[in-house]
Write an enzyme that holds these catalytic residues in place. Structure first.
Site, PDB file in Angstrom:
ATOM      1  NE  ARG A  98      24.037 -12.319  30.735  1.00 29.50           N
ATOM      2  CZ  ARG A  98      23.619 -12.269  32.191  1.00 29.50           C
ATOM      3  NH1 ARG A  98      24.323 -11.573  33.189  1.00 29.50           N
ATOM      4  NH2 ARG A  98      22.375 -13.001  32.360  1.00 29.50           N
ATOM      5  CB  THR A 387      23.272  -6.546  39.113  1.00 27.78           C
ATOM      6  OG1 THR A 387      22.930  -7.991  38.763  1.00 27.78           O
ATOM      7  CG2 THR A 387      23.227  -5.723  38.027  1.00 27.78           C
ATOM      8  CB  THR A 405      25.756  -8.653  37.332  1.00 32.06           C
ATOM      9  OG1 THR A 405      25.029  -9.548  38.442  1.00 32.06           O
ATOM     10  CG2 THR A 405      25.847  -9.498  36.078  1.00 32.06           C
ATOM     11  CG  ASN A 407      22.762 -14.178  38.653  1.00 32.90           C
ATOM     12  OD1 ASN A 407      21.942 -13.359  38.252  1.00 32.90           O
ATOM     13  ND2 ASN A 407      22.471 -15.340  38.695  1.00 32.90           N
ATOM     14  CG  ASP A 429      20.698 -14.392  35.012  1.00 34.58           C
ATOM     15  OD1 ASP A 429      19.974 -14.612  35.726  1.00 34.58           O
ATOM     16  OD2 ASP A 429      21.268 -13.162  34.709  1.00 34.58           O
ATOM     17  CB  SER A 458      21.180 -10.142  31.095  1.00 33.44           C
ATOM     18  OG  SER A 458      21.299  -8.759  31.960  1.00 33.44           O
ATOM     19  N   GLY A 479      19.052  -5.505  40.490  1.00 35.89           N
ATOM     20  CA  GLY A 479      18.006  -5.875  40.845  1.00 35.89           C
ATOM     21  C   GLY A 479      17.301  -7.100  40.350  1.00 35.89           C
ATOM     22  N   GLY A 480      18.077  -7.923  39.535  1.00 31.06           N
ATOM     23  CA  GLY A 480      17.448  -9.048  38.765  1.00 31.06           C
ATOM     24  C   GLY A 480      16.396  -8.362  37.858  1.00 31.06           C
TER      25      GLY A 480
END
Length: 577
Positions: A98, A387, A405, A407, A429, A458, A479-480
């Site tokens: 990440r 993502t 991702t 983002n 995020d 996340s 998709g967040g």
């Protein structure tokens, strides 16, 4: 006339469900290996590695680098992600690569002098980027778990970048019309054909990116500790960013312990913090285990209502408690515990929607606290120091679920021109200000406040499911915040409603994230009577939902790998051999 209206509603309802079952028709079947991703060329790159004698990790790394070329809106080397691995011997690893906040990041860096969040500052431009982890994560996975060389697994991506590939209609349109890309000269030059735009069938070549990928093959550490690291830092700082050479040098991949839970006798293996995905998924499933969804019926208002109420509560806890485990003590054990779900379940009215603003977390008894301490489901404490998702299974039974991702779509819209790749806007995020929603409308707390070297919370949810101890499902989606509910929807569709993996991926989706207090339905996929029944229960129904399930199911009787690429996308594909 009333009889005709009832008949019409019945036909619409049947048609809606039929579309869900028919789109994509059948899963792709293969005897030995399977790769499923959002782009056929990336899936083919992965299978090419398995044919060459590589394993699922080799295939996953090849697919990841290929997506950085053929899916620039989300595939990346300028972003980050998570890789969940289950080896054939049953051992699991969760590689966290990440993005991290730069060392100069501050809690108020996106606020003005009055403490108000400055619109767009955490989403667009040089200051929106976290320190990228994708290159280090993929290289780490390859070196530790792969069988082939880095040169072998990166060869397809280099070839695609240098020789180019034909753009689909959707890709040509998304690059050509993106207003953010047009604001940055290198992004406009590379991804918008210097302002002339692209059309379907145009061959898109990326020579700068090809050379960057070649340099990674020659010296993987160069991206973080060498000349390339200096190029990245200098380019970002020249534009007003704060990423430094030290930030890149100090970046580390962390091998975390996955979260585990059960659902109707199945074993769920999923993402731990700093992802909220696995915790929220397991909490949701624990709540739902007390309801008979099969009896309620696939696509029924009753089933949707019950699942929505579980989502509401899991996202409430997500907002309150989850963040980077390096910087806070997280109540992971408690949230994943079944007895905690029992207490939440008591607050659900089967006939009426809860009000998110009045939701109250159940009190945790001393008995539950003692039980959690004595029956851990996750190792507690701090960890050592737009993502896309793809799924891979090889002949031996190694399985990999990767969610990666930038983002937002095309990330920060900033391309590091000489190197040819886009940077992420992952700083959004974080909670720019506790209580103020991010681009996905998520309300987040102090645990996810911005801080130097922190990893933002996340929703990515790469997940593996075991049945009778055997590999059964490999799941994930972009998709967040809808990632969590998309994975849950797919899993519930297979387990509770007996859909095969392709049917489950293509089925109508719905989402609730506590705040805003709205039940979001996929447009034109639910019958009018179902919608009215949901409204009558008190749900504020709105429309518009994405997601892109790229999943694999194992037929436990035949051993066949069943691949399902989402019928909603135009160039995704399950490729097997």
């Amino acid at each position: 006339m009333n009889l005709y209206r009832r008949f019409l509603i019945l036909i619409i309802s049947i048609t809606t469900v039929s579309i869900a079952h028919a789109a994509g028709m059948q899963p792709e079947r293969a005897e030995r290996g399977m790769v499923v991703s959002v782009h056929a060329l990336a899936s083919e790159a992965g299978v090419e590695m398995m044919r060459a004698g590589g394993n699922a990790i080799d295939a996953a790394v090849a697919t990841g680098f290929a997506l950085a070329v053929v899916h620039p809106s989300a595939g990346n080397i300028g972003g980050g992600g998570f890789m969940l691995i289950r080896l054939e011997n049953g051992k699991t690893h969760f590689l966290d690569f990440r993005e991290k906040a730069p060392g100069k990041a501050t809690p108020t860096m996106y606020q003005d002098s009055d403490g108000n969040v400055i619109p767009g500052l955490s989403r667009l431009g040089y200051l929106a980027s976290g320190v990228p982890g994708s290159v280090k994560g993929l290289v780490h996975a390859q070196e530790r778990f792969g069988k082939l060389t880095l040169a072998q697994v990166m060869a397809p991506a280099i070839r695609l970048a240098r020789e180019g590939y034909a753009l689909s209609w959707g890709d040509a349109r998304s690059m050509s019309t993106n207003e953010g890309l047009a604001q940055f000269p290198d992004s406009k030059r590379i991804f918008q054909n210097d302002g002339k735009g692209w059309k379907q069938g145009d061959v898109f070549r990326q020579p700068e990116l090809a050379r960057t990928l070649e340099r990674i093959v020659e010296s993987p550490d160069d991206f973080y500790t060498g000349k390339m690291a200096r190029e990245i830092a200098e380019f970002m700082q020249a534009g007003g960013g704060i990423i430094t050479v030290d930030d890149l040098r100090n970046y580390e991949v962390i091998d975390r312990t996955p979260v585990r839970g059960t659902y109707r006798g199945l074993e769920i293996i999923s993402a731990p913090p700093p992802s909220s995905g696995g915790i929220a998924l397991i909490e949701t499933l624990n709540i739902l285990e007390g309801f008979d969804l099969r009896k309620a019926g696939f696509g029924s208002a009753e089933a949707i209502h019950l699942v929505t109420e579980a989502y509401r509560r899991a996202f409430y806890d997500r907002a309150q408690f989850l963040g980077d485990p390096e910087f806070s003590e997280l109540p992971v054990l408690e949230l994943a515990e079944k007895q905690y779900a029992v207490e939440w379940r008591k607050s659900i009215n089967a006939k009426k929607a809860s009000a998110s603003a009045r939701l109250e977390r159940p009190k945790v008894s001393a008995a539950l606290a003692k039980y959690v301490a004595e029956h851990p489901v996750f190792a507690p404490g701090r960890e050592p120091t737009q993502t896309t998702h793809y799924s891979v299974v090889d002949e031996a039974g190694n399985a990999v679920a990767v969610t990666t991702t930038l983002n937002g779509g095309f990330g920060s819209k900033v391309t590091i021109g000489p190197l040819g790749f886009l940077m992420n806007n992952e700083m959004d995020d974080f909670s720019s200000k506790p209580g103020v929603p991010n681009m996905f409308g998520l309300i987040q707390g102090e645990e996810n406040a911005i801080g130097p070297n922190k990893r933002p919370l996340s929703a990515m949810t790469p997940t593996i499911v075991l049945k009778d101890g055997k590999l059964w499902l490999v799941l994930g989606s972009p998709g967040g915040p809808t990632i969590i509910t998309t994975v849950a929807n797919i899993l519930i569709n297979v387990v509770d409603f007996d859909l095969d993996i392709q049917q489950a991926v293509n089925a109508p989706r719905f989402h609730h994230q506590w705040i805003p207090d709205q039940l979001r339905l996929e447009r034109n996929r639910f019958s009018p009577d179902t919608i009215e029944l949901l409204k009558s229960r008190g749900h504020d129904v709105v429309f518009g939902l994405g997601g892109d399930g790229e999943c694999i199911q194992i037929d436990l009787e035949t051993g066949l790998r069943l691949g399902a690429s989402d019928g909603r996308n135009e160039r995704g594909r399950a490729v097997g051999y």
